[in-house]
Scaffold this active site. Structure first.
Site, PDB file in Angstrom:
ATOM      1  N   HIS A 306      41.777  39.551  46.503  1.00 49.36           N
ATOM      2  CA  HIS A 306      42.712  39.013  45.506  1.00 49.36           C
ATOM      3  C   HIS A 306      42.803  37.499  45.690  1.00 49.36           C
ATOM      4  O   HIS A 306      42.745  37.004  46.814  1.00 49.36           O
ATOM      5  CB  HIS A 306      44.114  39.636  45.700  1.00 49.36           C
ATOM      6  CG  HIS A 306      44.988  39.504  44.504  1.00 49.36           C
ATOM      7  ND1 HIS A 306      45.720  38.383  44.259  1.00 49.36           N
ATOM      8  CD2 HIS A 306      45.208  40.341  43.473  1.00 49.36           C
ATOM      9  CE1 HIS A 306      46.396  38.529  43.130  1.00 49.36           C
ATOM     10  NE2 HIS A 306      46.088  39.719  42.625  1.00 49.36           N
ATOM     11  N   ASP A 364      44.193  47.893  42.012  1.00 52.70           N
ATOM     12  CA  ASP A 364      43.181  48.657  41.268  1.00 52.70           C
ATOM     13  C   ASP A 364      42.441  49.676  42.117  1.00 52.70           C
ATOM     14  O   ASP A 364      41.689  50.491  41.595  1.00 52.70           O
ATOM     15  CB  ASP A 364      42.178  47.682  40.650  1.00 52.70           C
ATOM     16  CG  ASP A 364      42.862  46.794  39.616  1.00 52.70           C
ATOM     17  OD1 ASP A 364      42.800  45.564  39.761  1.00 52.70           O
ATOM     18  OD2 ASP A 364      43.505  47.346  38.714  1.00 52.70           O
TER      19      ASP A 364
HETATM   20  C1  SDX Z   1      43.728  41.938  39.386  1.00 45.50           C
HETATM   21  O1  SDX Z   1      45.512  37.369  39.589  1.00 45.50           O
HETATM   22  C2  SDX Z   1      46.145  38.467  39.587  1.00 45.50           C
HETATM   23  O2  SDX Z   1      47.291  38.518  39.900  1.00 45.50           O
HETATM   24  C3  SDX Z   1      45.338  39.675  39.100  1.00 45.50           C
HETATM   25  C4  SDX Z   1      46.032  41.024  39.217  1.00 45.50           C
HETATM   26  C5  SDX Z   1      47.229  41.114  38.298  1.00 45.50           C
HETATM   27  O3  SDX Z   1      48.112  41.944  38.545  1.00 45.50           O
HETATM   28  O4  SDX Z   1      47.206  40.413  37.233  1.00 45.50           O
HETATM   29  O5  SDX Z   1      46.484  41.230  40.550  1.00 45.50           O
HETATM   30  C6  SDX Z   1      45.091  42.147  38.818  1.00 45.50           C
HETATM   31  O6  SDX Z   1      42.921  41.375  38.704  1.00 45.50           O
HETATM   32  C7  SDX Z   1      43.424  42.388  40.792  1.00 45.50           C
HETATM   33  C8  SDX Z   1      41.983  41.990  41.254  1.00 45.50           C
HETATM   34  C9  SDX Z   1      41.023  43.031  40.678  1.00 45.50           C
HETATM   35  N1  SDX Z   1      39.599  42.611  40.886  1.00 45.50           N
HETATM   36  C10 SDX Z   1      38.822  43.269  41.757  1.00 45.50           C
HETATM   37  O7  SDX Z   1      39.216  44.156  42.514  1.00 45.50           O
HETATM   38  C11 SDX Z   1      37.361  42.839  41.714  1.00 45.50           C
HETATM   39  C12 SDX Z   1      36.831  42.655  43.148  1.00 45.50           C
HETATM   40  N2  SDX Z   1      37.519  41.498  43.709  1.00 45.50           N
HETATM   41  C13 SDX Z   1      36.810  40.222  43.680  1.00 45.50           C
HETATM   42  O8  SDX Z   1      36.035  40.029  42.508  1.00 45.50           O
HETATM   43  C14 SDX Z   1      37.711  39.053  44.076  1.00 45.50           C
HETATM   44  O9  SDX Z   1      38.335  39.423  45.243  1.00 45.50           O
HETATM   45  C15 SDX Z   1      38.739  38.522  43.114  1.00 45.50           C
HETATM   46  C16 SDX Z   1      38.149  38.167  41.789  1.00 45.50           C
HETATM   47  C17 SDX Z   1      39.845  39.513  42.905  1.00 45.50           C
HETATM   48  C18 SDX Z   1      39.345  37.251  43.740  1.00 45.50           C
HETATM   49  O10 SDX Z   1      38.329  36.347  43.825  1.00 45.50           O
HETATM   50  P1  SDX Z   1      38.581  34.842  44.377  1.00 45.50           P
HETATM   51  O11 SDX Z   1      40.002  34.604  44.697  1.00 45.50           O
HETATM   52  O12 SDX Z   1      37.915  33.900  43.452  1.00 45.50           O
HETATM   53  O13 SDX Z   1      37.900  34.908  45.751  1.00 45.50           O
HETATM   54  P2  SDX Z   1      36.389  34.582  45.980  1.00 45.50           P
HETATM   55  O14 SDX Z   1      35.574  35.240  44.907  1.00 45.50           O
HETATM   56  O15 SDX Z   1      36.252  33.119  46.190  1.00 45.50           O
HETATM   57  O16 SDX Z   1      36.140  35.374  47.328  1.00 45.50           O
HETATM   58  C19 SDX Z   1      36.438  34.769  48.586  1.00 45.50           C
HETATM   59  C20 SDX Z   1      35.352  35.330  49.496  1.00 45.50           C
HETATM   60  C21 SDX Z   1      33.953  35.143  48.928  1.00 45.50           C
HETATM   61  O17 SDX Z   1      33.067  35.027  50.034  1.00 45.50           O
HETATM   62  P3  SDX Z   1      32.573  33.514  50.425  1.00 45.50           P
HETATM   63  O18 SDX Z   1      31.883  32.957  49.192  1.00 45.50           O
HETATM   64  O19 SDX Z   1      33.818  32.744  50.808  1.00 45.50           O
HETATM   65  O20 SDX Z   1      31.623  33.759  51.588  1.00 45.50           O
HETATM   66  O21 SDX Z   1      35.524  36.748  49.646  1.00 45.50           O
HETATM   67  C22 SDX Z   1      34.390  37.429  49.106  1.00 45.50           C
HETATM   68  C23 SDX Z   1      33.652  36.453  48.233  1.00 45.50           C
HETATM   69  O22 SDX Z   1      32.269  36.741  48.206  1.00 45.50           O
HETATM   70  N3  SDX Z   1      34.921  38.550  48.335  1.00 45.50           N
HETATM   71  C24 SDX Z   1      34.442  39.790  48.357  1.00 45.50           C
HETATM   72  C25 SDX Z   1      35.278  40.526  47.519  1.00 45.50           C
HETATM   73  N4  SDX Z   1      36.210  39.718  47.003  1.00 45.50           N
HETATM   74  C26 SDX Z   1      35.988  38.496  47.500  1.00 45.50           C
HETATM   75  N5  SDX Z   1      33.405  40.350  48.997  1.00 45.50           N
HETATM   76  C27 SDX Z   1      33.188  41.669  48.782  1.00 45.50           C
HETATM   77  N6  SDX Z   1      33.957  42.455  47.983  1.00 45.50           N
HETATM   78  C28 SDX Z   1      35.008  41.909  47.348  1.00 45.50           C
HETATM   79  N7  SDX Z   1      35.770  42.663  46.552  1.00 45.50           N
END
Ligand code: SDX
Length: 429
Positions: A306, A364
């Site tokens: 998140h 989720d």
């Molecule tokens: C919702 O914003 C809100 O409040 C949203 C929400 C709401 O109520 O409105 O809470 C609802 O959207 C919840 C989130 C649902 N999405 C997912 O579950 C999809 C999977 N999650 C990822 O896509 C990600 O965690 C996000 C999009 C939720 C957050 O992404 P960020 O904050 O942009 O973080 P990032 O992509 O920069 O990740 C940080 C690191 C990265 O590694 P590095 O590049 O630093 O080496 O963590 C890794 C990412 O690769 N990472 C993951 C991961 N999520 C982040 N690696 C593996 N699996 C994951 N799920």
């Protein structure tokens, strides 16, 4: 406003920028005058360090894993209240008295029916259209039917539009589901509570009596409460930006639905269940954990991570508890998707990669298993999210419209395209 000041210096120049302090949460450096003072923009793709507005509605502490609606912890609201009480709280700022609650419930109930002619909109879609596509289309079309609540300068019309959105979204969503399975639309029933009415509109058929299971209706109501609002997430920011131009509230909500559809946002609940099915069994989990950690593999654990929560999403805990309640009520003992989810969570929470990046299950992760057990297909999961989040979107939209300092949102950019150059006629190229 506080008397704290941030000092910015570039070379021999330096400037002072005011710092504002909220009730709780990080201070903000007010950079509104920065471009005028320095000739420079700030740069923050994805807004990881940017507060887009001032708000009194929802507060999240990502490190502590807390979520407050108008100051009340989500755990207490989910445990003791119902969704319409949360709607009242988000819209008006205070918990309702018994009389206010009765009046609000009645006002919402009286707006649950949809203009009969809107049924023809559904018939313009293919039966296999994704229900989110139908939601974007039908909600956007509401402004073509409810002209008497689109004047955003009129407080009465703003409140009517808010009530209409909260009241009609379950009807619109249930109709999208019925259309996708070729069953007749079921009208709302005023004697039913919000969640029971929604389940009835989704699952009742003319051919036989349908009885709403009160345990499942309570679970549905709680799921709505958990999803109601969440600060300035992507879809809420979309609604605010659309509203900042003066667009009517129905068009703004349609924009929010479109944004929520993405798998990185509200579409993650559908993606998470599909992922659990793809993993299939506990034995396959290590391979998927490896893929999630592989920078060259686009696979991510859906329902994990998140932007704000760097601790457990408090909603995920309540969702997990609700998931077990629903499965127990339905006598579902060995759900393979739940077995994979529980084991996946356990492994991930002990894996250095996820621990170091503070990746925890979000709302989720368990919602898909619960919603599928309630009888919904995966394509409907984000639709249900949009039904719940509509009150948050409309409350944030109202707050923005009623903010005297509000102006049209218009970000700038870092331009890295071609410098100015002269046109070359096609014969010279
Ligand atoms: C919702 O914003 C809100 O409040 C949203 C929400 C709401 O109520 O409105 O809470 C609802 O959207 C919840 C989130 C649902 N999405 C997912 O579950 C999809 C999977 N999650 C990822 O896509 C990600 O965690 C996000 C999009 C939720 C957050 O992404 P960020 O904050 O942009 O973080 P990032 O992509 O920069 O990740 C940080 C690191 C990265 O590694 P590095 O590049 O630093 O080496 O963590 C890794 C990412 O690769 N990472 C993951 C991961 N999520 C982040 N690696 C593996 N699996 C994951 N799920």
């Amino acid at each position: 406003m506080s008397d704290k000041i941030a000092k910015l210096s570039i070379g021999n120049d330096s400037w002072e920028l005011p710092i504002q302090t909220g009730v709780i949460g990080p201070d903000v450096i007010d950079i509104a005058s920065m471009y005028k003072q320095t000739g420079k923009f700030t740069y923050d793709p994805g807004f990881t360090s940017t507060a887009s507005c001032e708000s009194k509605i929802t507060y999240i502490d990502g490190d502590l894993g807390t979520l407050l609606y108008r100051g009340y912890p989500i755990e207490q609201l989910a445990e003791h209240g119902d969704f319409l009480e949360t709607c009242y709280l988000l819209l008006y700022g205070e918990l309702p008295t018994p009389a206010q609650k009765t009046d609000f419930d009645l006002r919402v109930t009286r707006h649950t029916m949809l203009h009969e002619q809107m049924q023809t909109l559904y018939r313009g879609f293919r039966r296999d259209a994704h229900p989110m596509a139908i939601m974007v289309g039908v909600v956007g079309a509401l402004s073509a039917f409810y002209h008497d609540s689109t004047d955003i300068s009129d407080p009465h019309q703003r409140m009517i539009a808010s009530l209409r959105m909260v009241a009609k979204m379950p009807t619109i969503a249930a109709m999208a589901y019925k259309y996708s399975i070729g069953q007749p639309f079921v009208y709302p029933k005023n004697e039913m509570d919000y969640a029971s009415n929604f389940l009835n509109m989704c699952f009742a058929v003319p051919a036989e009596q349908y009885k709403v299971n009160p345990v499942l209706a309570r679970a549905m109501d709680r799921i709505f409460t958990l999803h109601a609002d969440h600060e300035q997430n992507a879809s809420t920011s979309t609604v605010r930006l659309a509203g900042s131009s003066g667009a009517n509230p129905f068009a703004c909500i349609a924009a929010g639905i479109a944004c929520l559809w993405g798998p990185a946002h509200g579409g993650a609940n559908e993606a998470a269940l599909n992922m659990l099915h793809e993993i299939g069994s506990v034995e396959n989990i290590p391979e998927y954990i490896r893929r999630a950690k592989d920078k060259n593999d686009p696979f991510r654990l859906m329902g994990f991570g998140h932007r704000v929560y760097k601790n457990y999403d408090p909603r995920a805990r309540i969702m997990q508890k609700t998931c077990h309640e629903v499965l127990n009520e339905l006598g579902i003992k060995d759900d393979p998707a739940l077995e994979v989810a529980m084991e996946l969570e356990k492994i991930a929470l002990n894996d250095e990669y996820f621990v170091s990046k503070k990746l925890y299950p979000n709302i989720d992760f368990y919602s898909g298993i619960t919603l599928r057990a309630l009888g919904f297909p995966a394509e409907m999961f984000t639709v249900l999210f949009s039904v719940a989040r509509t009150v948050g979107w409309i409350a944030q939209w109202k707050e923005m419209v009623e903010d005297p300092s509000q102006k049209i949102g218009r970000p700038r950019q870092l331009y890295t395209g071609s410098d100015k150059r002269d046109y070359v006629t096609i014969g010279q190229r």
